[in-house]
Design a protein around this motif. Structure first.
Motif, PDB file in Angstrom:
ATOM      1  N   VAL A 222       0.834  -1.208   0.000  1.00  0.00           N
ATOM      2  CA  VAL A 222       0.000   0.000   0.000  1.00  0.00           C
ATOM      3  C   VAL A 222       0.866   1.255   0.000  1.00  0.00           C
ATOM      4  CG1 VAL A 222      -1.906  -1.150   1.166  1.00  0.00           C
ATOM      5  CG2 VAL A 222      -0.168   0.020   2.530  1.00  0.00           C
ATOM      6  N   ALA A 223       2.145   1.095   0.283  1.00  0.00           N
ATOM      7  CA  ALA A 223       3.070   2.236   0.299  1.00  0.00           C
ATOM      8  C   ALA A 223       4.492   1.690   0.223  1.00  0.00           C
ATOM      9  CB  ALA A 223       2.881   3.072   1.561  1.00  0.00           C
ATOM     10  N   MET A 224       5.451   2.611   0.137  1.00  0.00           N
ATOM     11  CA  MET A 224       6.852   2.200   0.058  1.00  0.00           C
ATOM     12  C   MET A 224       7.729   3.182   0.814  1.00  0.00           C
ATOM     13  SD  MET A 224       7.721   3.227  -3.883  1.00  0.00           S
ATOM     14  CE  MET A 224       7.308   4.856  -4.521  1.00  0.00           C
ATOM     15  N   ILE A 225       8.867   2.668   1.257  1.00  0.00           N
ATOM     16  CA  ILE A 225       9.872   3.497   1.918  1.00  0.00           C
ATOM     17  C   ILE A 225      11.131   3.451   1.058  1.00  0.00           C
ATOM     18  CG2 ILE A 225      11.278   3.801   3.989  1.00  0.00           C
ATOM     19  CD1 ILE A 225       9.083   2.325   5.544  1.00  0.00           C
ATOM     20  N   ILE A 226      11.562   4.617   0.590  1.00  0.00           N
ATOM     21  CA  ILE A 226      12.750   4.693  -0.260  1.00  0.00           C
ATOM     22  C   ILE A 226      13.992   4.746   0.635  1.00  0.00           C
ATOM     23  CG2 ILE A 226      13.930   5.934  -2.102  1.00  0.00           C
ATOM     24  CD1 ILE A 226      11.282   4.720  -2.935  1.00  0.00           C
ATOM     25  N   SER A 227      14.945   3.869   0.358  1.00  0.00           N
ATOM     26  CA  SER A 227      16.197   3.831   1.116  1.00  0.00           C
ATOM     27  C   SER A 227      17.334   3.507   0.155  1.00  0.00           C
ATOM     28  CB  SER A 227      16.113   2.794   2.238  1.00  0.00           C
ATOM     29  OG  SER A 227      15.974   1.502   1.700  1.00  0.00           O
ATOM     30  N   PRO A 228      18.587   3.654   0.598  1.00  0.00           N
ATOM     31  CA  PRO A 228      19.718   3.401  -0.305  1.00  0.00           C
ATOM     32  C   PRO A 228      19.726   2.000  -0.918  1.00  0.00           C
ATOM     33  CG  PRO A 228      20.453   4.558   1.650  1.00  0.00           C
ATOM     34  CD  PRO A 228      19.029   4.197   1.893  1.00  0.00           C
ATOM     35  N   ASP A 229      19.173   1.018  -0.240  1.00  0.00           N
ATOM     36  CA  ASP A 229      19.206  -0.345  -0.790  1.00  0.00           C
ATOM     37  C   ASP A 229      18.005  -0.664  -1.665  1.00  0.00           C
ATOM     38  OD1 ASP A 229      17.401  -0.290   1.283  1.00  0.00           O
ATOM     39  OD2 ASP A 229      17.884  -2.304   2.000  1.00  0.00           O
TER      40      ASP A 229
ATOM     41  N   THR B 131      11.968  -5.850  -0.530  1.00  0.00           N
ATOM     42  CA  THR B 131      12.730  -4.733  -1.085  1.00  0.00           C
ATOM     43  C   THR B 131      12.935  -4.970  -2.572  1.00  0.00           C
ATOM     44  OG1 THR B 131      13.915  -4.463   1.013  1.00  0.00           O
ATOM     45  CG2 THR B 131      14.861  -3.391  -0.918  1.00  0.00           C
ATOM     46  N   VAL B 132      12.599  -3.958  -3.371  1.00  0.00           N
ATOM     47  CA  VAL B 132      12.762  -4.060  -4.823  1.00  0.00           C
ATOM     48  C   VAL B 132      13.700  -2.951  -5.288  1.00  0.00           C
ATOM     49  CG1 VAL B 132      10.517  -5.143  -5.195  1.00  0.00           C
ATOM     50  CG2 VAL B 132      10.686  -2.652  -5.191  1.00  0.00           C
ATOM     51  N   THR B 133      14.318  -3.186  -6.428  1.00  0.00           N
ATOM     52  CA  THR B 133      15.301  -2.226  -6.945  1.00  0.00           C
ATOM     53  C   THR B 133      14.637  -0.944  -7.429  1.00  0.00           C
ATOM     54  OG1 THR B 133      16.692  -4.078  -7.633  1.00  0.00           O
ATOM     55  CG2 THR B 133      17.198  -1.926  -8.573  1.00  0.00           C
ATOM     56  N   SER B 134      13.576  -1.090  -8.228  1.00  0.00           N
ATOM     57  CA  SER B 134      12.897   0.083  -8.790  1.00  0.00           C
ATOM     58  C   SER B 134      11.601   0.347  -8.036  1.00  0.00           C
ATOM     59  CB  SER B 134      12.582  -0.154 -10.273  1.00  0.00           C
ATOM     60  OG  SER B 134      13.775  -0.421 -10.998  1.00  0.00           O
ATOM     61  N   PRO B 135      11.348   1.591  -7.636  1.00  0.00           N
ATOM     62  CA  PRO B 135      10.094   1.915  -6.933  1.00  0.00           C
ATOM     63  C   PRO B 135       8.880   1.648  -7.819  1.00  0.00           C
ATOM     64  CG  PRO B 135      11.707   3.681  -6.690  1.00  0.00           C
ATOM     65  CD  PRO B 135      12.238   2.766  -7.743  1.00  0.00           C
ATOM     66  N   PRO B 136       7.892   0.926  -7.366  1.00  0.00           N
ATOM     67  CA  PRO B 136       6.684   0.673  -8.171  1.00  0.00           C
ATOM     68  C   PRO B 136       5.905   1.965  -8.382  1.00  0.00           C
ATOM     69  CG  PRO B 136       6.871  -0.880  -6.336  1.00  0.00           C
ATOM     70  CD  PRO B 136       7.864   0.211  -6.089  1.00  0.00           C
ATOM     71  N   SER B 137       5.319   2.107  -9.536  1.00  0.00           N
ATOM     72  CA  SER B 137       4.513   3.294  -9.820  1.00  0.00           C
ATOM     73  C   SER B 137       3.163   3.181  -9.118  1.00  0.00           C
ATOM     74  CB  SER B 137       4.305   3.456 -11.326  1.00  0.00           C
ATOM     75  OG  SER B 137       3.637   2.321 -11.846  1.00  0.00           O
ATOM     76  N   GLY B 138       2.655   4.343  -8.718  1.00  0.00           N
ATOM     77  CA  GLY B 138       1.332   4.373  -8.113  1.00  0.00           C
ATOM     78  C   GLY B 138       1.302   4.181  -6.616  1.00  0.00           C
TER      79      GLY B 138
ATOM     80  N   PRO C 257       2.271   5.484  -2.818  1.00  0.00           N
ATOM     81  CA  PRO C 257       2.749   6.669  -2.103  1.00  0.00           C
ATOM     82  C   PRO C 257       4.011   6.349  -1.321  1.00  0.00           C
ATOM     83  CG  PRO C 257       0.853   5.727  -0.988  1.00  0.00           C
ATOM     84  CD  PRO C 257       1.004   4.973  -2.261  1.00  0.00           C
ATOM     85  N   GLU C 258       4.833   7.356  -1.137  1.00  0.00           N
ATOM     86  CA  GLU C 258       6.073   7.191  -0.381  1.00  0.00           C
ATOM     87  C   GLU C 258       5.838   7.565   1.084  1.00  0.00           C
ATOM     88  OE1 GLU C 258      10.612   9.034  -0.089  1.00  0.00           O
ATOM     89  OE2 GLU C 258       9.293   9.598  -1.766  1.00  0.00           O
ATOM     90  N   LEU C 259       6.433   6.789   1.980  1.00  0.00           N
ATOM     91  CA  LEU C 259       6.356   7.070   3.407  1.00  0.00           C
ATOM     92  C   LEU C 259       7.654   7.697   3.876  1.00  0.00           C
ATOM     93  CD1 LEU C 259       4.740   3.737   4.686  1.00  0.00           C
ATOM     94  CD2 LEU C 259       3.581   5.905   4.229  1.00  0.00           C
ATOM     95  N   ARG C 260       7.530   8.836   4.554  1.00  0.00           N
ATOM     96  CA  ARG C 260       8.685   9.478   5.194  1.00  0.00           C
ATOM     97  C   ARG C 260       8.311   9.654   6.661  1.00  0.00           C
ATOM     98  NH1 ARG C 260      10.042  14.221   0.649  1.00  0.00           N
ATOM     99  NH2 ARG C 260      10.444  12.762  -1.099  1.00  0.00           N
ATOM    100  N   VAL C 261       8.447   8.598   7.379  1.00  0.00           N
ATOM    101  CA  VAL C 261       7.933   8.562   8.748  1.00  0.00           C
ATOM    102  C   VAL C 261       8.968   7.964   9.691  1.00  0.00           C
ATOM    103  CG1 VAL C 261       5.556   8.323   7.937  1.00  0.00           C
ATOM    104  CG2 VAL C 261       6.909   6.283   8.414  1.00  0.00           C
ATOM    105  N   GLY C 262       8.819   8.301  10.963  1.00  0.00           N
ATOM    106  CA  GLY C 262       9.620   7.670  11.992  1.00  0.00           C
ATOM    107  C   GLY C 262       9.059   6.293  12.333  1.00  0.00           C
TER     108      GLY C 262
END
Length: 255
Positions: free
Chosen positions: A140-147, A161-168, A170-175
């Motif tokens: 339902v969402a993704m967290i972008i990180s170096p790996d 964990t996947v190499t390319s972010p899936p389209s569609g 939302p990105e999570l920037r949360v603690g």
């Protein structure tokens, strides 16, 4: 006196003139014809009972202790991103194991250890098939990180964990403490509004902020009362503005 008259004359009375008692047939002779059929019926019933016990014992031994009805195939259904071999390896069912002795609860637990598996249904199918129907997690969402991009499902589990972010997605920037609150907001949004979400930001569970398309932002607060906040936001978005505050749905603001 003629012989006829002698036969008609009544017998003399007196202590010695009692009629002779009737003789009973010997007991042994009268019971033999009854006992023999009864004994034969008892023997037949006992033989039938012994045969039934032998058949049941043979069937039980065949089913429980021989590979005659053992596992010949582990069938995997429902796998999309996982392969059948990955699921079978996790299930760890030895070929030839009697089907009725397979611990389906243990198999279920082992398959669920795969991060992508949300659930699995285990079935025994005679004569020798074990069917595993897998329910994979949906992101339902993704967290972008170096790996790479970490996929998160509706339970807030980071499961792949996947190499390319899936389209569609939302990105999570949360603690770490705010992850469940952010996912709770996303999963309760109407589908039309969810498609507008680009980023969800939160440092704590009570300060969730949603970045929408076209440079707009919704200040959400906590995940409580999300359906009502979403309904208020849809009305506010018909007005001019870029920041919509629905953290208190009774007193929303637009700026």
């Amino acid at each position: 006196m003629s012989a006829t008259a002698a036969r008609r004359r009544p017998a003399a009375s007196g202590p010695d003139s009692r009629p002779a008692p009737r003789r009973r047939p010997p007991r042994g002779r009268s019971r033999r014809p009854v006992r023999r059929p009864y004994r034969r019926a008892v023997v037949r019933r006992r033989l039938i009972a012994i045969m039934i016990m032998l058949v049941v014992t043979a069937v039980v031994c065949t089913v429980w202790f021989t590979p005659a009805l053992g596992v010949r195939e582990v069938e995997v259904r429902g796998a999309v991103h996982l392969t059948g071999d990955q699921v079978r390896e996790a299930a760890a069912v030895e070929p030839g194991t009697p089907l009725v002795r397979v611990d389906v609860h243990a198999v279920d637990a082992r398959v669920r250890e795969l991060p992508r598996v949300a659930g699995v249904h285990v079935e025994r199918l005679l004569p020798g098939t074990l069917r595993l129907t897998v329910d994979e997690r949906d992101p339902v969402a993704m967290i972008i990180s170096p790996d790479g991009a970490h996929l998160v499902d509706a339970t807030a589990k980071d499961y792949a964990t996947v190499t390319s972010p899936p389209s569609g997605l939302p990105e999570l920037r949360v603690g770490p403490d705010a992850l469940a609150a952010a996912v709770g907001v996303i999963t309760q949004l109407p589908e039309a509004l969810r498609r507008e979400v680009l980023i969800v930001t939160a440092d704590t569970p009570s300060d969730v902020r949603v970045t929408l398309s076209a440079g707009r932002e919704a200040r959400w607060g906590s995940s409580a009362d999300t359906p009502r906040k979403a309904a208020v936001l849809e009305v506010l978005m018909t007005r001019k503005g870029t920041v919509f505050d629905v953290s208190s749905p009774e007193l929303p603001t637009v700026s």
